[in-house]
Scaffold this motif. Structure first.
Motif, mmCIF file in Angstrom:
data_model
loop_
_atom_site.group_PDB
_atom_site.id
_atom_site.type_symbol
_atom_site.label_atom_id
_atom_site.label_comp_id
_atom_site.label_asym_id
_atom_site.label_seq_id
_atom_site.Cartn_x
_atom_site.Cartn_y
_atom_site.Cartn_z
ATOM 1 N N ARG A 1 52.568 46.496 88.614
ATOM 2 C CA ARG A 1 51.144 46.460 88.291
ATOM 3 C C ARG A 1 50.514 47.844 88.419
ATOM 4 N NH1 ARG A 1 50.806 40.523 91.012
ATOM 5 N NH2 ARG A 1 50.606 39.441 89.027
ATOM 6 N N LEU B 1 52.731 42.370 78.692
ATOM 7 C CA LEU B 1 52.654 43.288 79.834
ATOM 8 C C LEU B 1 52.036 42.516 80.997
ATOM 9 C CD1 LEU B 1 51.505 46.368 77.778
ATOM 10 C CD2 LEU B 1 53.644 46.195 79.048
ATOM 11 N N HIS B 2 52.870 41.729 81.653
ATOM 12 C CA HIS B 2 52.414 40.941 82.800
ATOM 13 C C HIS B 2 53.368 41.182 83.958
ATOM 14 C CE1 HIS B 2 49.275 38.865 80.624
ATOM 15 N NE2 HIS B 2 50.121 38.534 79.681
ATOM 16 N N ARG C 1 55.509 46.845 71.785
ATOM 17 C CA ARG C 1 54.346 46.256 71.129
ATOM 18 C C ARG C 1 54.234 44.756 71.374
ATOM 19 N NH1 ARG C 1 50.467 49.642 70.236
ATOM 20 N NH2 ARG C 1 49.457 47.982 69.066
ATOM 21 N N LEU D 1 47.722 53.133 81.679
ATOM 22 C CA LEU D 1 46.418 52.992 81.015
ATOM 23 C C LEU D 1 45.482 54.115 81.434
ATOM 24 C CD1 LEU D 1 46.372 49.197 81.592
ATOM 25 C CD2 LEU D 1 46.124 50.232 79.323
ATOM 26 N N ALA E 1 48.980 50.020 85.385
ATOM 27 C CA ALA E 1 47.603 50.525 85.493
ATOM 28 C C ALA E 1 47.593 52.038 85.284
ATOM 29 C CB ALA E 1 47.017 50.164 86.859
ATOM 30 N N LEU F 1 44.689 44.977 86.702
ATOM 31 C CA LEU F 1 46.025 45.072 87.302
ATOM 32 C C LEU F 1 45.931 45.486 88.765
ATOM 33 C CD1 LEU F 1 47.471 46.788 84.193
ATOM 34 C CD2 LEU F 1 48.430 44.681 85.154
ATOM 35 N N LEU G 1 47.819 43.639 74.941
ATOM 36 C CA LEU G 1 46.828 44.332 75.762
ATOM 37 C C LEU G 1 46.946 45.825 75.477
ATOM 38 C CD1 LEU G 1 47.346 42.162 78.934
ATOM 39 C CD2 LEU G 1 45.238 42.310 77.595
ATOM 40 N N HIS G 2 46.375 46.238 74.359
ATOM 41 C CA HIS G 2 46.414 47.651 73.974
ATOM 42 C C HIS G 2 44.994 48.091 73.663
ATOM 43 C CE1 HIS G 2 50.729 47.942 73.996
ATOM 44 N NE2 HIS G 2 50.841 46.883 73.224
ATOM 45 N N PRO G 3 44.188 48.344 74.700
ATOM 46 C CA PRO G 3 42.790 48.710 74.455
ATOM 47 C C PRO G 3 42.688 50.038 73.703
ATOM 48 C CG PRO G 3 43.354 48.921 76.796
ATOM 49 C CD PRO G 3 44.526 48.301 76.132
ATOM 50 N N LEU H 1 41.139 47.297 81.957
ATOM 51 C CA LEU H 1 42.445 46.638 82.032
ATOM 52 C C LEU H 1 43.240 47.164 83.230
ATOM 53 C CD1 LEU H 1 44.601 44.737 80.946
ATOM 54 C CD2 LEU H 1 45.262 46.495 79.295
ATOM 55 N N GLU I 1 45.019 35.072 76.259
ATOM 56 C CA GLU I 1 45.380 35.820 77.469
ATOM 57 C C GLU I 1 46.887 36.094 77.574
ATOM 58 O OE1 GLU I 1 43.506 33.102 77.387
ATOM 59 O OE2 GLU I 1 41.728 33.324 78.640
ATOM 60 N N ARG I 2 47.719 35.204 77.034
ATOM 61 C CA ARG I 2 49.163 35.385 77.192
ATOM 62 C C ARG I 2 49.780 36.109 76.012
ATOM 63 N NH1 ARG I 2 50.837 35.307 82.146
ATOM 64 N NH2 ARG I 2 52.934 35.331 81.288
#
Lengths: 315, 315
Positions: free
Chosen positions: B147, B139-140, B135, B154, B151, A154, A139-141, A150, A134-135
């Protein structure tokens, strides 16, 4: 008195997608935790002890806001999403589900809701060749569905932040078990072999993290009862090749001679490896899956056999 | 004939937020590239050579869809967003901008649009203490604004994927320059010193990646002309402490004695370090920023002086 000490006691949870594969499996364990359970389905459902069913089209924002204000649940488990098998990877309705779910989460908190759990997917990660963490995993779907889910995670976090509420996001890997939509790998192989058909498969080298549906449900209930925030992989942490899964089914059904490995090509863009690191959810909630693949397959075969027999009896 | 070989020649670009700090700066460079420029603002704007202005409330989905269908631009630069200084970090209108922008992007592609550029933010990254890389940096985002913007990136990618269109997402770090909303650090220090006031500052140890607005505009134009997809940091790659920035301004205005470092506390939650790795955009598009901090501050001081004089003259 089990219920008096149950963690859901005194709380009211609304479950969306409650007639679907994921949502339905959560109803009994939520009851066992002492929750008062309200369940939403797009279509009328048979009565069920301890569950109040509500018919609601969640894509109709006014209807879902009105329902939330009438029920005023303390908890929300949002398992509903686009349910068109296969098509969901690319379907434009994913966008409608993003905006409708955002409305739903915000209306939930406005109506006094405290804790929401959203259902996400392993497809939110980049396809990488080590366990998804998770960390640290990017996160590149790659898919429209993964991108929308995703984005949704958020927006749920942002909605919780806006309201001072609490939220968790469950990234499900590959749930299987009774109720899995027909046409997916495991139900297709089980039904094929039970009916004595030959079953054409790929070589099956792809590794996946399959998890039995009741273990998924227990994880979602655990997250509902928890106050932990952020995203959590819901998986076994074990990579199993499709070849191993199919062999496990065929061995239990004594049907290996009916499996044609390599008779189908690998689908284009199918990743080689989709497996979770599950240390986060285990360390935070203590949850861990209870079923081995053999046990899960055995239960799934038994349920499929019962379903096929019942179907035959009514014909 | 510069225009005949210009990369925007034959293309029509719609710029949203075109009367704002970011959007306005892009109009002239887009014209220079040969684009036919349509500009949207929520309020009537003075006429400008080579720019067609349109009044449109982008939060009114029907209005923006109608406008897109009337204009049918090939390109879209979406710089509009919630424009309430300070409040944007937590304001619930961020959600309205997500859903309205999703409608806008999808309507753009439906109306034949090919290439969209969205405007994001460094606040999409986790606050980390090394340069943010597209890369590898997690992304948190910590804020509601971050956020919602992440979003949005994406959802833009998903909208492009749905339509077979092309999209890029520009993560702006800290743009400054003429037109920056009053009240932010650099305009506040410049105006304060120009008016002979004392200026209360924090100790200023926080490092930021400040970038001159015209360099931002050139990067956005470069991304509009490119076919590269994904997210791109738009920044200098240089971390400058607020102390250095304030000192640079004060030196140019000979006002160091009016600066009170340490007179204000650090804002709670303010990250120590927000700096970009800019190798991605530079390697993909060849763009690089042209202004040093000294040059950018000099131009900003000159513009501020002109503005204050003009204001005085009309009083």
């Amino acid at each position: 008195m089990a219920l008096a000490t149950a963690r859901g006691s005194g709380f009211r949870i609304l479950v969306t997608g409650a007639s679907g594969f994921i949502g339905r499996a959560c109803l009994a364990p939520l009851r066992r935790e002492g929750f008062q359970v309200d369940a939403i389905s797009a279509h009328p459902q048979p009565m069920q002890e301890g569950v109040s069913w509500h018919c609601c089209d969640l894509l109709d924002a006014q209807a879902s806001v009105a329902l939330l204000e009438a029920i005023r649940p303390t908890h929300l488990l949002h398992a509903a999403w686009l349910a068109k098998p296969g098509a969901f990877w690319t379907h434009p309705d994913n966008f409608r589900w993003v905006t409708a779910s955002l409305e739903l989460f915000r209306a939930f908190y406005r109506a006094g809701g405290r804790r929401a759990v959203g259902v996400g997917t392993c497809a939110e990660y980049a396809w990488v060749t080590k366990p998804c963490n998770e960390r640290t995993t990017p996160l590149h779907p790659a898919t429209l569905y993964g991108r929308c889910k995703l984005a949704m995670s958020l927006l749920l976090e942002a909605a919780a932040q806006e309201a001072g509420g609490s939220a968790a996001w469950a990234r499900l890997f590959l749930p299987y078990g009774p109720g899995e939509p027909a046409g997916r790998l495991i139900p297709a192989v089980i039904e094929g072999l039970l009916q004595g058909h030959r079953v054409a498969c790929t070589h099956g080298t792809q590794k996946r993290d399959f998890i039995y549906i009741n273990d998924v449900a227990e994880a979602l209930v655990e997250l509902a009862c928890s106050t932990a925030t952020g995203s959590f992989n819901v998986a076994t942490g074990q990579g199993t090749s499709l070849h191993e899964v199919i062999t496990c089914i065929a061995n239990q059904l004594r049907g290996m001679e009916n499996i044609d490995f390599g008779a189908r090509p690998m689908p284009a863009g199918d990743p080689e490896y989709v497996v979770a690191d599950t240390s986060h959810i285990t360390s935070v909630t203590g949850w861990h899956p209870k079923h081995t693949l053999e046990q899960g397959i055995q239960l799934t075969i038994a349920a499929t056999r019962d379903r096929l027999l019942a179907k035959e009896a009514t014909q």
